[in-house]
Design a protein around this motif. Structure first.
Motif, PDB file in Angstrom:
ATOM      1  N   LEU A  92       7.035  -4.998   4.854  1.00  0.00           N
ATOM      2  CA  LEU A  92       8.090  -4.012   5.045  1.00  0.00           C
ATOM      3  C   LEU A  92       8.075  -2.902   3.998  1.00  0.00           C
ATOM      4  O   LEU A  92       8.325  -1.738   4.309  1.00  0.00           O
ATOM      5  CB  LEU A  92       9.467  -4.701   5.016  1.00  0.00           C
ATOM      6  N   GLU A  93       7.772  -3.286   2.721  1.00  0.00           N
ATOM      7  CA  GLU A  93       7.957  -2.322   1.642  1.00  0.00           C
ATOM      8  C   GLU A  93       7.066  -2.677   0.457  1.00  0.00           C
ATOM      9  O   GLU A  93       6.874  -3.849   0.151  1.00  0.00           O
ATOM     10  CB  GLU A  93       9.426  -2.338   1.203  1.00  0.00           C
ATOM     11  N   VAL A  94       6.515  -1.644  -0.180  1.00  0.00           N
ATOM     12  CA  VAL A  94       5.832  -1.845  -1.455  1.00  0.00           C
ATOM     13  C   VAL A  94       6.543  -1.008  -2.512  1.00  0.00           C
ATOM     14  O   VAL A  94       7.022   0.094  -2.226  1.00  0.00           O
ATOM     15  CB  VAL A  94       4.339  -1.467  -1.392  1.00  0.00           C
ATOM     16  N   SER A  95       6.619  -1.547  -3.712  1.00  0.00           N
ATOM     17  CA  SER A  95       7.210  -0.841  -4.838  1.00  0.00           C
ATOM     18  C   SER A  95       6.088  -0.549  -5.833  1.00  0.00           C
ATOM     19  O   SER A  95       5.451  -1.466  -6.334  1.00  0.00           O
ATOM     20  CB  SER A  95       8.297  -1.711  -5.489  1.00  0.00           C
ATOM     21  N   ILE A  96       5.841   0.744  -6.094  1.00  0.00           N
ATOM     22  CA  ILE A  96       4.725   1.138  -6.950  1.00  0.00           C
ATOM     23  C   ILE A  96       5.218   2.149  -7.982  1.00  0.00           C
ATOM     24  O   ILE A  96       5.861   3.143  -7.636  1.00  0.00           O
ATOM     25  CB  ILE A  96       3.575   1.746  -6.123  1.00  0.00           C
ATOM     26  N   GLY A  97       4.902   1.884  -9.241  1.00  0.00           N
ATOM     27  CA  GLY A  97       5.334   2.781 -10.304  1.00  0.00           C
ATOM     28  C   GLY A  97       4.218   3.198 -11.236  1.00  0.00           C
ATOM     29  O   GLY A  97       3.750   4.329 -11.214  1.00  0.00           O
ATOM     30  N   HIS A  98       3.743   2.262 -12.060  1.00  0.00           N
ATOM     31  CA  HIS A  98       2.792   2.590 -13.125  1.00  0.00           C
ATOM     32  C   HIS A  98       1.542   3.272 -12.571  1.00  0.00           C
ATOM     33  O   HIS A  98       1.146   4.351 -13.041  1.00  0.00           O
ATOM     34  CB  HIS A  98       2.409   1.316 -13.887  1.00  0.00           C
ATOM     35  N   ALA A  99       0.920   2.667 -11.570  1.00  0.00           N
ATOM     36  CA  ALA A  99      -0.317   3.243 -11.020  1.00  0.00           C
ATOM     37  C   ALA A  99      -0.048   4.602 -10.391  1.00  0.00           C
ATOM     38  O   ALA A  99      -0.817   5.554 -10.591  1.00  0.00           O
ATOM     39  CB  ALA A  99      -0.927   2.293  -9.992  1.00  0.00           C
ATOM     40  N   LEU A 100       1.027   4.710  -9.647  1.00  0.00           N
ATOM     41  CA  LEU A 100       1.331   5.964  -8.955  1.00  0.00           C
ATOM     42  C   LEU A 100       1.542   7.098  -9.953  1.00  0.00           C
ATOM     43  O   LEU A 100       1.053   8.221  -9.746  1.00  0.00           O
ATOM     44  CB  LEU A 100       2.561   5.771  -8.074  1.00  0.00           C
ATOM     45  N   SER A 148      -2.210   0.010  -6.131  1.00  0.00           N
ATOM     46  CA  SER A 148      -2.688   1.347  -6.481  1.00  0.00           C
ATOM     47  C   SER A 148      -3.350   1.995  -5.276  1.00  0.00           C
ATOM     48  O   SER A 148      -3.540   1.366  -4.227  1.00  0.00           O
ATOM     49  CB  SER A 148      -3.703   1.246  -7.627  1.00  0.00           C
ATOM     50  N   LEU A 149      -3.756   3.258  -5.435  1.00  0.00           N
ATOM     51  CA  LEU A 149      -4.489   3.937  -4.369  1.00  0.00           C
ATOM     52  C   LEU A 149      -5.778   3.205  -4.028  1.00  0.00           C
ATOM     53  O   LEU A 149      -6.242   3.234  -2.897  1.00  0.00           O
ATOM     54  CB  LEU A 149      -4.822   5.376  -4.795  1.00  0.00           C
ATOM     55  N   ASN A 150      -6.351   2.549  -5.019  1.00  0.00           N
ATOM     56  CA  ASN A 150      -7.616   1.843  -4.825  1.00  0.00           C
ATOM     57  C   ASN A 150      -7.469   0.607  -3.946  1.00  0.00           C
ATOM     58  O   ASN A 150      -8.336   0.303  -3.127  1.00  0.00           O
ATOM     59  CB  ASN A 150      -8.201   1.446  -6.187  1.00  0.00           C
ATOM     60  N   ASN A 151      -6.359  -0.133  -4.098  1.00  0.00           N
ATOM     61  CA  ASN A 151      -6.265  -1.433  -3.426  1.00  0.00           C
ATOM     62  C   ASN A 151      -5.177  -1.537  -2.364  1.00  0.00           C
ATOM     63  O   ASN A 151      -5.059  -2.561  -1.685  1.00  0.00           O
ATOM     64  CB  ASN A 151      -6.068  -2.544  -4.460  1.00  0.00           C
ATOM     65  N   ILE A 152      -4.369  -0.484  -2.194  1.00  0.00           N
ATOM     66  CA  ILE A 152      -3.191  -0.612  -1.341  1.00  0.00           C
ATOM     67  C   ILE A 152      -3.544  -0.716   0.146  1.00  0.00           C
ATOM     68  O   ILE A 152      -2.908  -1.459   0.897  1.00  0.00           O
ATOM     69  CB  ILE A 152      -2.205   0.560  -1.589  1.00  0.00           C
ATOM     70  N   THR A 154       4.675   0.633   6.632  1.00  0.00           N
ATOM     71  CA  THR A 154       5.251   0.009   5.448  1.00  0.00           C
ATOM     72  C   THR A 154       5.892   1.091   4.581  1.00  0.00           C
ATOM     73  O   THR A 154       5.287   2.130   4.314  1.00  0.00           O
ATOM     74  CB  THR A 154       4.161  -0.718   4.637  1.00  0.00           C
ATOM     75  N   LYS A 155       7.112   0.861   4.137  1.00  0.00           N
ATOM     76  CA  LYS A 155       7.821   1.850   3.321  1.00  0.00           C
ATOM     77  C   LYS A 155       7.298   1.857   1.881  1.00  0.00           C
ATOM     78  O   LYS A 155       6.952   0.816   1.324  1.00  0.00           O
ATOM     79  CB  LYS A 155       9.321   1.558   3.318  1.00  0.00           C
ATOM     80  N   LEU A 156       7.283   3.046   1.282  1.00  0.00           N
ATOM     81  CA  LEU A 156       6.921   3.213  -0.124  1.00  0.00           C
ATOM     82  C   LEU A 156       8.179   3.469  -0.941  1.00  0.00           C
ATOM     83  O   LEU A 156       8.880   4.461  -0.733  1.00  0.00           O
ATOM     84  CB  LEU A 156       5.960   4.393  -0.285  1.00  0.00           C
ATOM     85  N   SER A 157       8.448   2.561  -1.873  1.00  0.00           N
ATOM     86  CA  SER A 157       9.516   2.773  -2.841  1.00  0.00           C
ATOM     87  C   SER A 157       8.859   3.058  -4.190  1.00  0.00           C
ATOM     88  O   SER A 157       8.033   2.270  -4.668  1.00  0.00           O
ATOM     89  CB  SER A 157      10.413   1.528  -2.935  1.00  0.00           C
ATOM     90  N   VAL A 158       9.183   4.191  -4.780  1.00  0.00           N
ATOM     91  CA  VAL A 158       8.546   4.607  -6.026  1.00  0.00           C
ATOM     92  C   VAL A 158       9.383   4.164  -7.222  1.00  0.00           C
ATOM     93  O   VAL A 158      10.567   4.504  -7.327  1.00  0.00           O
ATOM     94  CB  VAL A 158       8.342   6.135  -6.063  1.00  0.00           C
ATOM     95  N   ASN A 159       8.756   3.395  -8.099  1.00  0.00           N
ATOM     96  CA  ASN A 159       9.409   2.953  -9.329  1.00  0.00           C
ATOM     97  C   ASN A 159       9.309   4.073 -10.363  1.00  0.00           C
ATOM     98  O   ASN A 159       8.204   4.496 -10.719  1.00  0.00           O
ATOM     99  CB  ASN A 159       8.736   1.672  -9.842  1.00  0.00           C
ATOM    100  N   VAL A 160      10.446   4.563 -10.842  1.00  0.00           N
ATOM    101  CA  VAL A 160      10.462   5.725 -11.741  1.00  0.00           C
ATOM    102  C   VAL A 160      10.719   5.348 -13.200  1.00  0.00           C
ATOM    103  O   VAL A 160      11.068   6.208 -14.013  1.00  0.00           O
ATOM    104  CB  VAL A 160      11.497   6.773 -11.267  1.00  0.00           C
ATOM    105  N   ASN A 161      10.500   4.088 -13.547  1.00  0.00           N
ATOM    106  CA  ASN A 161      10.680   3.678 -14.942  1.00  0.00           C
ATOM    107  C   ASN A 161       9.855   4.521 -15.910  1.00  0.00           C
ATOM    108  O   ASN A 161      10.310   4.870 -17.004  1.00  0.00           O
ATOM    109  CB  ASN A 161      10.288   2.201 -15.116  1.00  0.00           C
ATOM    110  N   LYS A 162       8.595   4.829 -15.531  1.00  0.00           N
ATOM    111  CA  LYS A 162       7.714   5.566 -16.433  1.00  0.00           C
ATOM    112  C   LYS A 162       8.212   6.981 -16.688  1.00  0.00           C
ATOM    113  O   LYS A 162       7.983   7.552 -17.756  1.00  0.00           O
ATOM    114  CB  LYS A 162       6.286   5.605 -15.870  1.00  0.00           C
TER     115      LYS A 162
END
Length: 237
Positions: free
Chosen positions: A208-216, A193-197, A2-10
């Motif tokens: 296919l893909e998860v988008s993670i920002g705040h937790a990461l 998050s790392l805890n539940n992913i 599964t691809k990791l897309s990092v949300n960089v809003n923060k």
């Protein structure tokens, strides 16, 4: 995988808080890709309180993986996506003042609207995804809009997992199965998050893909904090 897309809003929020260019969003994005992420996600909002529209234009020039632009398809957002032409656009039904995304689309009520918007983006060969709750009727409705993918809104899963209720993942499993049978690709995001992913990834078929920002970003602060403090202490000795 599964691809990791990092949300960089923060990252943009932190930069904007001082009015300068620290941290440098473009440098952080380049580093994130170098560290192995397979995508970058941004969610520009009308007030530009974190990601600015100009950020999207600049990121298009440097992102070497996949750029995913999320947002409510108001006219200003549509124009930006058509100008930048990211790899993927994710349609999210945010209100203008929303702090963060808090619901998926009603794909039945808004079918005609979504179909029209998606048609505009697909003319430019931009992959389209719709943010949805894990409800079979909403998945079925999404398939009728012409979308390429759905993004499962995972806040309820995260809450259930944190409370020790692993059965809370079942609606998401059912939704993923239905989406795949309808020919929709499956993305997911919100409070992962790392805890539940790992549990989510291991149980959701065809993810296919998860988008993670705040937790990461929060996890990166903690996991990197000891290193930075010791670097300061070393220089101060």
């Amino acid at each position: 995988m599964t691809k990791l897309s990092v949300n960089v809003n923060k990252i943009a929020t932190l930069r904007n808080s001082r009015g300068g260019n620290v941290p440098n969003l473009l440098k952080v994005v380049a580093d994130i890709e170098e560290f192995g992420a397979q995508g970058i996600t941004i969610h520009p909002r009308p007030d530009e309180r974190h990601i600015k529209y100009e950020d999207a234009r600049k990121l298009k020039k440097i992102v070497t993986t996949e750029l995913n632009i999320e947002g409510n398809p108001i006219d200003k957002f549509i124009d930006l996506v058509l100008e930048v032409q990211p790899a993927q656009v994710t349609l999210v039904p945010d209100s203008v003042n929303a702090i963060t995304s808090n619901a998926g689309w009603d794909t039945i009520t808004h079918k005609d609207f979504l179909k029209e918007i998606i048609g505009i983006f697909k003319e430019k060969n931009i992959r389209t995804s719709i943010f949805v709750d894990p409800e079979i009727s909403m998945i079925t409705g999404a398939a009728k809009t012409g979308a390429d993918r759905i993004e499962l809104y995972t806040e309820e899963y995260a809450k259930s997992y944190e409370a020790g209720n692993k059965l809370g993942i079942q609606p998401f499993i059912d939704a993923a199965i239905a989406a795949h049978e309808l020919g929709l690709g499956i993305n997911a995001g919100h409070d992962l998050s790392l805890n539940n992913i790992k549990y989510f990834k291991d149980n959701i078929p065809n993810l296919l893909e998860v988008s993670i920002g705040h937790a990461l970003i929060c996890e990166s602060l903690y996991l990197g904090l000891e290193n930075v403090i010791n670097m300061y202490l070393h220089k101060l000795r």
